[in-house]
Write a protein that holds these residues in place. Structure first.
Motif, PDB file in Angstrom:
ATOM      1  N   HIS A 161     -14.408  18.369   6.795  1.00 38.34           N
ATOM      2  CA  HIS A 161     -13.164  17.163   6.550  1.00 38.34           C
ATOM      3  C   HIS A 161     -12.205  17.854   6.433  1.00 38.34           C
ATOM      4  O   HIS A 161     -11.195  17.415   5.989  1.00 38.34           O
ATOM      5  N   PHE A 162     -11.949  19.167   7.122  1.00 39.74           N
ATOM      6  CA  PHE A 162     -10.609  19.639   7.043  1.00 39.74           C
ATOM      7  C   PHE A 162      -9.565  19.038   7.640  1.00 39.74           C
ATOM      8  O   PHE A 162      -8.443  18.967   7.179  1.00 39.74           O
ATOM      9  N   ASP A 163      -9.767  18.279   8.837  1.00 38.20           N
ATOM     10  CA  ASP A 163      -8.702  17.674   9.632  1.00 38.20           C
ATOM     11  C   ASP A 163      -8.056  16.350   8.702  1.00 38.20           C
ATOM     12  O   ASP A 163      -6.907  16.065   8.548  1.00 38.20           O
ATOM     13  N   ALA A 164      -9.240  15.612   8.119  1.00 40.19           N
ATOM     14  CA  ALA A 164      -8.584  14.441   7.069  1.00 40.19           C
ATOM     15  C   ALA A 164      -8.208  15.033   5.925  1.00 40.19           C
ATOM     16  O   ALA A 164      -7.026  14.356   5.344  1.00 40.19           O
ATOM     17  N   SER A 217     -17.613  12.802  -0.300  1.00 42.72           N
ATOM     18  CA  SER A 217     -18.367  13.707   0.899  1.00 42.72           C
ATOM     19  C   SER A 217     -19.704  14.229   0.415  1.00 42.72           C
ATOM     20  O   SER A 217     -20.379  14.679   1.123  1.00 42.72           O
ATOM     21  N   GLY A 218     -20.196  13.932  -0.851  1.00 39.39           N
ATOM     22  CA  GLY A 218     -21.346  14.558  -1.333  1.00 39.39           C
ATOM     23  C   GLY A 218     -21.264  15.990  -1.475  1.00 39.39           C
ATOM     24  O   GLY A 218     -22.221  16.801  -1.997  1.00 39.39           O
ATOM     25  N   ILE A 219     -19.934  16.617  -1.302  1.00 42.74           N
ATOM     26  CA  ILE A 219     -19.810  18.104  -1.536  1.00 42.74           C
ATOM     27  C   ILE A 219     -19.065  18.173  -3.078  1.00 42.74           C
ATOM     28  O   ILE A 219     -18.090  17.713  -3.462  1.00 42.74           O
ATOM     29  N   ASP A 220     -19.481  19.166  -4.009  1.00 43.88           N
ATOM     30  CA  ASP A 220     -19.028  19.192  -5.427  1.00 43.88           C
ATOM     31  C   ASP A 220     -17.582  19.997  -5.039  1.00 43.88           C
ATOM     32  O   ASP A 220     -17.580  20.721  -3.883  1.00 43.88           O
ATOM     33  N   PHE A 221     -16.729  19.952  -5.573  1.00 41.57           N
ATOM     34  CA  PHE A 221     -15.428  20.656  -5.650  1.00 41.57           C
ATOM     35  C   PHE A 221     -14.690  20.599  -6.810  1.00 41.57           C
ATOM     36  O   PHE A 221     -14.898  20.067  -7.624  1.00 41.57           O
ATOM     37  N   GLU A 222     -13.663  21.605  -6.772  1.00 42.58           N
ATOM     38  CA  GLU A 222     -12.816  21.867  -8.003  1.00 42.58           C
ATOM     39  C   GLU A 222     -11.384  21.910  -7.215  1.00 42.58           C
ATOM     40  O   GLU A 222     -11.085  22.280  -6.210  1.00 42.58           O
ATOM     41  N   THR A 223     -10.184  21.081  -8.032  1.00 45.51           N
ATOM     42  CA  THR A 223      -8.866  21.136  -7.594  1.00 45.51           C
ATOM     43  C   THR A 223      -8.282  22.041  -8.745  1.00 45.51           C
ATOM     44  O   THR A 223      -8.325  21.704  -9.631  1.00 45.51           O
ATOM     45  N   TYR A 224      -7.058  22.666  -8.161  1.00 41.40           N
ATOM     46  CA  TYR A 224      -5.928  23.136  -9.286  1.00 41.40           C
ATOM     47  C   TYR A 224      -4.753  22.860  -8.802  1.00 41.40           C
ATOM     48  O   TYR A 224      -4.387  22.846  -7.452  1.00 41.40           O
ATOM     49  N   VAL A 225      -3.670  22.787  -9.491  1.00 45.10           N
ATOM     50  CA  VAL A 225      -2.310  22.812  -9.293  1.00 45.10           C
ATOM     51  C   VAL A 225      -1.761  23.995  -9.963  1.00 45.10           C
ATOM     52  O   VAL A 225      -1.813  24.265 -11.114  1.00 45.10           O
TER      53      VAL A 225
END
Lengths: 308, 308
Positions: A239-242, A288-296
């Motif tokens: 999903h990089f483009d999105a 997406s069904g993919i686990d993820f973490e985000t940070y600022v």
């Protein structure tokens, strides 16, 4: 002189858009903690590792190899015990091994009264990095040790430039919890590239350095653009483009692959936009069904910090 | 408002070492003189050309085409007579057509009260340049109009950066009186280049911009290095390797091809070193059987100047 030091060793972003292999910057809210103790017993020992299952044998551990390298050069009449509180997941693309390697050499140098300068520290940290990446590179180590934005002008001789950091610059990171094999991220790169693309890229690198010096956010935005690596590597990141399209709609200056992925970073003027970029990342990956973490994170202009 | 203006339109160096197609700088002691007169008769006329045998028909003359371009946009209720005292030999590789094109648009804009900014002037001057080079490029026009060092970030949209110029920087030029056909200088260029070389080049471009901002002469020296174009184009310039080797022995920061040659430039810290570089150039070419001219010039940070 202290006989024990606790440090925060930050995550870093390398391969910053147009600056493949040369440009990096330092993060503030993500990083490892390390406690290094000067002891009578000679040698380097890793006495504790929290967070991830990593080898304790110094010669098999990134921090250990870096520590052994500086230790052998300085040959002090003491030894060092190292405790690692590992918070940056290995293989995330935000300088996990770089944080371990640079933290170990920074702490030992500090406990010995700072006999070495920053470039010399990077030389030793590179030995640890090489254990993880099988090659000598400094593009995560340089921002960890110098802070802010750095340019690795050359590896041999090792020449690092510390670039100015505009004060309102914030990074947003998403780390999709997938594994990209180093072999795959290398295999997708072309050996040869069109001269016409290379000219666009070096115009962007030159413009980016000028934009950092002049705090010109519009120029940062139009320079932080990679026409060479991203078209090949983005296929490895779902999903990089999105992701990029949604992040850029928030007003972020850029959205690009961090290191060799899978993490993706954005840079924004101001924390508000950085948080909007974070929301855009979360929304894109939510189903997406993919686990993820985000940070600022604000850009960390100090690099490694002593916390105790 | 004056109805006549006399200007000095300087020679310029493009393709500055690592900055192929993007980096240029402006010279001070070499240039054309142009007198432009605002007259009642509408249209553009070239009324006098000294120095070289060039066409008087505006649409066949570089200065004329550039003048027509700005004239058509601004559509003033007057015309312009242009006298050209051409001192820069066409085909020398130091921006001869660039000086004519930029001088014409600069003077007309001035006589009309400066309605256009520098980037707009370059847009019109590019139309004149295209007559000489068959392509739109701005790397000689930008330093002529802005002065100092410039980076052409992109042509479409036209984006020009004015970079700082360290104050003790001097250029030395040798112009061997040979002709290099544009077709030949293009034919020797590779269409594709190794990614590894491109990385070296963009590290150098980034470092060069940083060096200009920080007046770091050592970094200028190590950055002004072209691993991509020079190895191919140097074969078109007799004795290039000897010239470069002899010039660098004087302490000059760099010695590289100016534009697409045949001129070769050096950059030095201080006028003394620039003069030693000049002697080294003269000595190298003394017994070559090739006529040549040499020049020493401070970097011209003003660009085009009004002389009367």
């Amino acid at each position: 002189m202290n006989s024990e030091i606790k440090i925060f060793s930050p995550a870093t972003v390398a391969n910053v858009a147009c600056g493949f292999d040369v440009l990096g910057f330092c993060l503030d809210t993500i990083g490892d903690y390390m406690t290094v103790r000067k002891v009578d017993d000679k040698g380097i020992r890793i006495t504790n590792i929290k967070g991830f299952d990593l080898p304790f044998a110094p010669e098999k551990n990134v921090a250990g190899v870096a520590a052994l390298s500086i230790y052998r050069q300085l040959a002090p009449n003491c030894g060092f015990d190292i405790e690692i509180d590992k918070r940056i997941k290995p293989g995330s693309g935000i300088g996990s091994s770089g944080a371990s390697a640079s933290g170990a050499v920074y702490a030992i140098n500090k406990l010995l009264g700072e006999p070495l300068d920053k470039t010399q520290l990077i030389h030793h940290a590179m030995q640890g990095e090489a254990l993880a990446s099988k090659s000598l590179h400094a593009d995560n180590l340089a921002p960890a040790i110098y802070g802010g934005f750095t340019l690795v002008k050359s590896i041999n001789p090792l020449q690092i430039l510390s670039l100015p950091t505009p004060k309102d610059l914030f990074a947003t990171i998403i780390h999709p919890q997938i594994e990209i094999k180093t072999a795959d991220s290398r295999a997708v790169l072309p050996k040869n590239i069109p001269l016409s693309d290379a000219i666009i890229q070096w115009a962007n690198v030159g413009s980016l350095v000028h934009a950092l010096h002049s705090s010109d956010y519009n120029l940062l935005q139009s320079s932080l653009n990679d026409v060479i690596i991203e078209p090949h590597r983005k296929q490895l990141i779902p999903h990089f483009d999105a992701l990029k399209s949604n992040v850029l709609k928030t007003g972020a200056l850029t959205c690009a692959i961090s290191g060799s992925g899978p993490s993706v970073f954005a840079l924004s003027k101001g924390e508000n936009t950085a948080k909007l970029a974070q929301e855009a990342m979360q929304t894109t990956y939510a189903n997406s069904g993919i686990d993820f973490e985000t940070y600022v994170s604000k850009i960390n202009v100090e690099g490694i910090k002593i916390v105790e």
